[in-house]
Design a protein around this motif. Structure first.
Motif, PDB file in Angstrom:
ATOM      1  N   VAL A   1      -6.386  28.439  12.420  1.00 50.52           N
ATOM      2  CA  VAL A   1      -6.792  29.574  11.592  1.00 50.52           C
ATOM      3  C   VAL A   1      -7.377  30.649  12.499  1.00 50.52           C
ATOM      4  O   VAL A   1      -7.974  30.352  13.545  1.00 50.52           O
TER       5      VAL A   1
ATOM      6  N   GLU B   1      -8.507  32.118   5.807  1.00 49.50           N
ATOM      7  CA  GLU B   1      -7.367  31.212   5.966  1.00 49.50           C
ATOM      8  C   GLU B   1      -7.778  29.732   5.924  1.00 49.50           C
ATOM      9  O   GLU B   1      -6.917  28.852   5.846  1.00 49.50           O
TER      10      GLU B   1
ATOM     11  N   GLN C   1      -6.794  27.288   2.597  1.00 55.26           N
ATOM     12  CA  GLN C   1      -5.362  27.059   2.436  1.00 55.26           C
ATOM     13  C   GLN C   1      -4.849  26.138   3.539  1.00 55.26           C
ATOM     14  O   GLN C   1      -4.067  25.212   3.296  1.00 55.26           O
ATOM     15  N   ALA C   2      -5.315  26.379   4.773  1.00 61.73           N
ATOM     16  CA  ALA C   2      -4.918  25.522   5.899  1.00 61.73           C
ATOM     17  C   ALA C   2      -5.435  24.106   5.716  1.00 61.73           C
ATOM     18  O   ALA C   2      -4.743  23.123   6.022  1.00 61.73           O
TER      19      ALA C   2
END
Length: 315
Positions: free
Chosen positions: A181, A186, A189-190
């Motif tokens: 990330v 982010e 979601q990662a």
């Protein structure tokens, strides 16, 4: 007759010599200067451990204590080595760029490497708070031998640490999944993608990813996926991590004292290094919630030490 008359003069001369020696010793200042920043329990414990380890060989006056805002490199010209305790002290001393060797303690590798480089010829080193990836993987083998996959959420400041995890994984018969990330938005979601496979999530000392604003959501997400998280401090265990492997301030203080002793003996400052001593903390409530059976933290730590005796970990 003349000999007897000279006795008072001799006595006066002896007193003057003693006074001059005392003044000279006081003027020379301490041989070791400890610089502190944010005064807290961890820093006080580190300073106490350094002093306790050195006092049998040094006088109390040989060890000076200075707060970061009061540090003046020129005012400690006689010191043989300067030891900083905490990030604020490391930053203050680094800005002064003293000529003496400087040993930084109670800071992360990330912070240390972000500081301005020392001047040519100046020696600087550190004892990091970060634990070696090889030791962290040994912890996983010792505590959760049935787990075969490691999950890493990697930010811009932890890419090198992630590479070390990947490089060390085969010797521990582990696989490493990495999610990269670049921005905080982010992360989740990662993380959702990363935790689709059964694994153990390691928190890395990367403030861009693991910080006070993100840790609770990371813990909740990992818990929802039935994924244990291994942290790097007791605070993580109290917050909900299953395990943490960490070094206490006293342990780092003893290691710093050993380096100070070697420098005073004429040896060069060693390269930056990981902590030698360490402890393991566990959260039995989280273990029960995840259906995990854990040995006592002391036994887990002992198994990790046994593994390190077979092969010494690199910093």
């Amino acid at each position: 007759m003349n000999f007897r008359r000279s006795n008072p003069l001799r006595g006066l001369l002896a007193v003057l010599l003693i006074l001059l020696a005392t003044i000279s010793q006081a003027a020379s200042g301490p041989r070791v200067v400890l610089v502190t920043g944010e005064r807290n329990a961890a820093q006080d414990e580190t300073v106490g451990a350094i002093r306790s380890a050195l006092v049998p060989e040094l006088n109390a006056t040989d060890i000076g204590l200075v707060e970061a805002q009061d540090f003046d490199g020129g005012g400690h010209a006689e010191a043989r080595i300067i030891v900083t305790v905490g990030t604020q002290a490391a930053k203050a001393v680094g800005a002064r760029r003293p000529a003496q060797p400087v040993l930084n303690t109670l800071l992360t590798r990330e912070f240390y490497e972000a500081q301005p480089a020392p001047l040519p010829g100046q020696a600087r080193s550190a004892i990091f708070l970060d634990q070696p990836p090889r030791r962290q993987l040994a912890l996983l083998n010792a505590a959760l031998p049935d787990q075969g996959t490691v999950a890493l959420l990697v930010g811009p400041n932890s890419e090198e640490v992630a590479r070390q995890f990947v490089a060390s994984a085969p010797e521990h018969k582990l696989k490493v999944n990495v999610a990269q990330v670049t921005q905080e938005r982010e992360i989740f979601q990662a993380l959702e993608k990363l935790l689709r496979e059964r694994s153990v999530l390691f928190a890395l000392p990367d403030a861009a990813v693991f910080n006070t604003y993100t840790i609770q959501n990371i813990l909740l997400t990992s818990y929802r996926h039935r994924t244990p998280l291994i942290g790097f401090s007791p605070a993580y265990v109290r917050a909900g991590a299953l395990l943490a492997l960490y070094s206490t301030p006293a342990q780092i203080g003893r290691q710093a004292a050993a380096i100070v002793r070697s420098v005073l003996a004429g040896m060069a400052l060693p390269p930056p290094q990981a902590p030698r001593e360490f402890e393991v903390a566990a959260n039995p409530v989280v273990a029960r919630s995840l259906g995990i059976e854990l040995d006592a933290p002391e036994r887990i730590a002992e198994r990790v030490r046994e593994r390190e005796n077979l092969k010494e970990p690199k910093p």
